[in-house]
Design an enzyme around this catalytic site. Structure first.
Site: not given
Length: 292
Positions: A97, A153, A255
């Site tokens: 995200d 991922h 981050s």
């Protein structure tokens, strides 16, 4: 969503920069690493309540649970159905995200963190890495805010061949800091994941960059937890394979992840500075579709 008074205050650029950068960044990051690990459901609930004053934290996509620590909330999983993974076997999906930052073509060896603020690939990757495969390639900067899902991922079926860990500072990576601190990503703590796509053998680089309050970077294929106290080894040979969408690791706080692809790749539709994207959505695709 309703904006809190604190959010309005932090929207003031000078004050935001002062509060999030002109502070003892590494000391605060180490403190957060210690504090977030305290096992106390009550303290976790109180901390989450304070956290909500600063961000639009949404825990509804995670399995219902009682968080035993703030760390558990930072690194929370989400239900798999909440993040469908793009089915195109040739494209790269977003590893996380994020809010898309600077993105587009690598100009020879030069990349931009923000308008007017370039850096060199070699400065980001470190002195021991060959950046040739990404000259004139394409890149996407993905910024994870503190309230977002913090796990990342595999963007396609791939193998991780090498990790370079570079210790550094913990500047905030928000747009205000990126427009004021030259070569910020090259100053901060980061890891360079050299990977190779299973379908084509092309190299892809995934660069997680830490920031203030990011107390650790967990890579599932390493036994070592990477954090501001870690001092080596810097070059870590790896042999690990992942399927597209499979979890590779997590940040302990928000981050940035920068994804690099070689020449011949292009941004997917809708990928532009300021766009919000979720893990699994299309990110990069071959400029010329491969022959079937």
């Amino acid at each position: 969503m309703k904006t809190s008074l604190l959010q309005k205050i932090l929207a003031q650029e000078d004050l935001n920069f002062l509060l999030t950068n002109r502070v003892p960044r590494i000391a605060l990051t180490r403190f957060m690493g210690w504090y977030s690990q305290i096992r106390s459901p009550l303290l976790a609930r109180l901390s989450i309540a304070v956290w909500r004053c600063f961000t639009d934290l949404d825990l509804s996509e995670s399995p219902p649970q009682r968080y035993g620590s703030l760390h558990d909330c930072f690194t929370r999983p989400i239900r798999p159905e909440a993040r469908p993974v793009d089915a195109d076997p040739d494209g790269l999906c977003s590893p996380s995200d994020a809010i898309v930052g600077a993105c587009g073509a690598v100009e020879g060896t030069r990349v931009f963190q923000a308008k007017g603020y370039p850096y060199e690939l070699a400065e980001l990757f470190g002195p021991n890495q060959d950046t040739t495969p990404f000259h004139d390639g394409v890149f996407v900067t993905l910024r994870l805010t503190s309230a977002m899902y913090h796990r990342f991922h595999a963007p396609q079926d791939l193998s991780v061949e090498h990790v370079t860990y570079l210790s550094g500072d913990t500047w905030n990576v928000n747009p205000i800091a990126l427009q004021r601190v030259e070569k910020l990503f090259c100053r901060n703590e980061r890891a360079v994941l050299n990977t190779r796509l299973a379908r084509t053998g092309e190299p892809i680089a995934i660069v997680p960059v830490a920031a203030i309050l990011v107390a650790s970077l967990r890579l599932h294929f390493l036994d070592t937890l990477l954090h501001v106290r870690y001092r080596g080894p810097n070059e870590i040979p790896v042999q690990a394979s992942f399927r597209k969408g499979e979890e590779m690791g997590w940040f302990q706080h928000g981050s940035t992840i920068i994804v690099f692809a070689p020449r011949g790749w292009t941004l997917c539709e809708g990928i532009a500075n300021g766009a919000r994207i979720r893990m699994g959505q299309p990110l990069l695709r071959p400029a010329v579709p491969p022959a079937r």
